[in-house]
Design an enzyme around this catalytic site. Structure first.
Site, short mmCIF file in Angstrom:
data_model
loop_
_atom_site.label_atom_id
_atom_site.label_comp_id
_atom_site.label_asym_id
_atom_site.label_seq_id
_atom_site.Cartn_x
_atom_site.Cartn_y
_atom_site.Cartn_z
CG LEU A 8 29.53 -6.85 -50.19
CD1 LEU A 8 30.25 -6.19 -49.03
CD2 LEU A 8 30.31 -6.65 -51.48
CB ALA A 9 27.72 -13.43 -51.89
NE ARG A 15 32.64 -14.06 -37.92
CZ ARG A 15 32.37 -12.76 -38.07
NH1 ARG A 15 32.13 -12.01 -37.01
NH2 ARG A 15 32.34 -12.22 -39.27
N GLY A 77 38.63 -8.07 -47.63
CA GLY A 77 37.75 -7.16 -46.92
C GLY A 77 36.59 -6.68 -47.78
CB THR A 78 33.29 -5.22 -46.81
OG1 THR A 78 33.87 -4.30 -45.87
CG2 THR A 78 32.73 -6.41 -46.02
N GLY A 139 29.84 -2.85 -36.65
CA GLY A 139 30.50 -1.55 -36.73
C GLY A 139 29.61 -0.49 -36.09
CG ASN A 385 7.08 -51.38 -57.54
OD1 ASN A 385 7.22 -52.05 -56.52
ND2 ASN A 385 7.54 -50.16 -57.65
#
Ligand code: UD1
Ligand code: CA
Length: 466
Positions: A8-9, A15, A77-78, A139, A385
């Site tokens: 999950l990304a 935050r 949501g996840t 959780g 140079n």
């Protein structure tokens, strides 16, 4: 059994208060999601699906071809995130690991233990849990009397009693693939955050009589989920210790691990000693018997056996065997040093090859140059140079001697064994074994120093009278 993974990304990571998407924040020099992908790969996942959303293009660019991708257009949501993988792997049979892109410390051995328990017990789901002194934000894992997991309750939905539980959900799980996608259909968003929680799948499976287990990580530190910069620095600290420890076990001496920073992909040979204040970054490879530091920053470099680097900054440079660099040298991209070269104090080298046994010992700049073997570049000698528009090349052939404070105005070649006299400004090439001198002939004026002093004193006396 077929093994798959969903990472999950897609989240923004509010935050973090950052312009950089959360999972791309580096831990020991490597984006968090990169650590997670490495770990998943080590478990032998045959199909790995990364859920991308915020910063999708950057995340994909970082991970490359190693995974399949699905775009989660809105972050609901996840649970919603995992559901996006349904078209790709929803009809597969096997075990699927679901892991968050913001948990960079989870180790492959831990996933192995999780899968072994899960597959051995024919569970529908197994949650990787950890016991934390301060579980706030995670959780909570609510266990039944049989020791199985009843449900996971998010912090924001916890009763006081649930909030007091110290066992948390690390955000990593093992699922029976078919059961996972079937249960996801039943997840709703009736909770305090109005999100589709992946964690609700746990309660759904248990309620329908499936086996749901918890596998506790040995070390709670592994399960840090990085949501803000505080957790990021905590993760950095743990990862650093883990990396340093592994190098020490491999035979590297680290005098002061607390002040030694080694990137996740750095390779170091045995019997190399790292002194305090050393930072090794990127794809740096260091051989055996080297002495690195104190206070050196080395990025994307290759350093061969027996070399020494002290108080120096090196970027995209190659250092040959038994060569010494520093103190206070700066090796820039394209520097290639041969064996037993000496680069001394306040020397800068850029885009230059320097042959075996050559010395650039003090206060020099060598840029865009090819320097042969056993060349001596005297104190303060430089290559000029750049003319404001173009870079030009300087060639110094084997055994040449460049005196102190010489300016080599490129393009120019100094042939084999040639000798350039100190203080010369060289604009034309010097042939093999020739001597070049390009400076005004010296003239001495007897007694003149006293003459100048008395003239100056008279001038001062006159101005103080008026
Ligand atoms: C989640 C878990 C929590 C667990 C914690 C562990 C849920 C509902 N909660 O909480 O139980 O203790 O991880 O660290 O799963 N993401 C998406 N799409 C979305 C939302 C999130 O891809 O729509 C990704 C995020 O980029 C992140 C991961 O999922 O990598 C976790 O999301 P995050 O919002 O950090 O969840 P937590 O609140 O930490
Ligand atoms: Ca998180």
């Amino acid at each position: 059994m077929k093994r798959m993974a969903v990472v999950l990304a897609a989240g923004q990571g509010k935050r973090m208060k950052s312009k950089l998407y959360k999972v791309l924040h580096p831990v020991c020099g490597k984006p968090m999601v990169g650590h997670v992908l490495d770990t998943v790969k080590a478990t032998g996942s045959q199909r790995t699906v990364v859920i991308v959303g915020y910063g999708a293009e950057q995340v994909k660019a970082h991970i490359g071809q190693d995974a399949e991708y699905v775009l989660q257009e809105t972050q609901l949501g996840t649970g919603h995130a995992v559901k996006q993988a349904k078209d790709l792997i929803g009809s597969e049979e096997g075990t699927t690991i679901v892991i968050c892109g913001d948990t960079p410390l989870v180790m492959a051995e831990t996933l192995e233990g999780l899968m072994t328990l899960h597959e051995g017990q024919h569970a529908a789901a197994t949650v990787l849990t950890a016991v934390m002194d301060q579980p706030a934000g995670y959780g909570r894992v609510i266990r039944g009397e049989d020791g199985g997991v009843l449900k996971i309750v998010e912090q924001k939905d916890c009763t006081a009693e649930e909030a007091a539980v110290g066992e948390i959900n690390t955000g990593t799980y093992c699922f029976d693939n078919a059961k996972l996608f079937a249960a996801l259909e039943k997840v709703t968003n009736s909770n305090n955050q109005q999100e589709y929680y992946l964690t609700d799948v746990i309660g759904i499976l248990r309620a329908q009589g499936d086996i749901v287990l918890g596998y506790q990580a040995h070390d709670a530190a592994e399960s840090i989920g990085v949501n803000d910069r505080l957790a990021l620095s905590e993760a950095e600290g743990y990862m650093r210790q883990r990396i340093n420890r592994q190098h020490m076990l491999n035979g590297v001496t680290i005098i002061d691990p607390a002040s030694t920073y080694i990137g996740a992909d750095v390779i170091i040979g045995s019997d190399t000693v790292l002194y305090p204040g050393t930072q090794l970054k990127g794809k740096t490879v260091i051989g055996e018997d080297c002495v690195i530091g104190p206070f050196s920053e080395i990025e994307d470099c290759v350093i061969m056996d027996g070399a020494e680097v002290k108080h120096s900054v090196l970027n995209q440079a190659q250092v040959g065997a038994r060569t010494t660099v520093g103190p206070f040298a700066y090796l820039r991209p394209g520097t290639v040093l041969g064996e037993e070269v000496k680069i001394g104090d306040f020397v800068e080298i850029k885009n230059a090859v320097i042959g075996d046994g050559s010395k650039v010992s003090h206060l020099s700049y060598v840029g865009d140059a090819a320097v042969g073997k056993n060349v001596n570049v005297g104190c303060g000698a430089i290559t000029a140079n750049y003319d404001g528009f173009n870079k030009s090349k300087t060639t110094i052939e084997d055994n040449a001697f460049i005196g102190s404070n010489v300016n080599l105005i490129a393009p120019v070649t100094v042939g084999k064994g040639a000798f350039v006299v100190a203080g010369s400004t060289i604009t034309r090439s010097v042939s093999e074994n020739d001597l070049a001198i390009a400076r005004v002939r010296q003239e001495n004026k007897p007694g003149y120093a006293e003459k100048i002093r008395s003239r100056a004193k008279a001038k001062k006396d006159q101005s103080s009278q008026s």
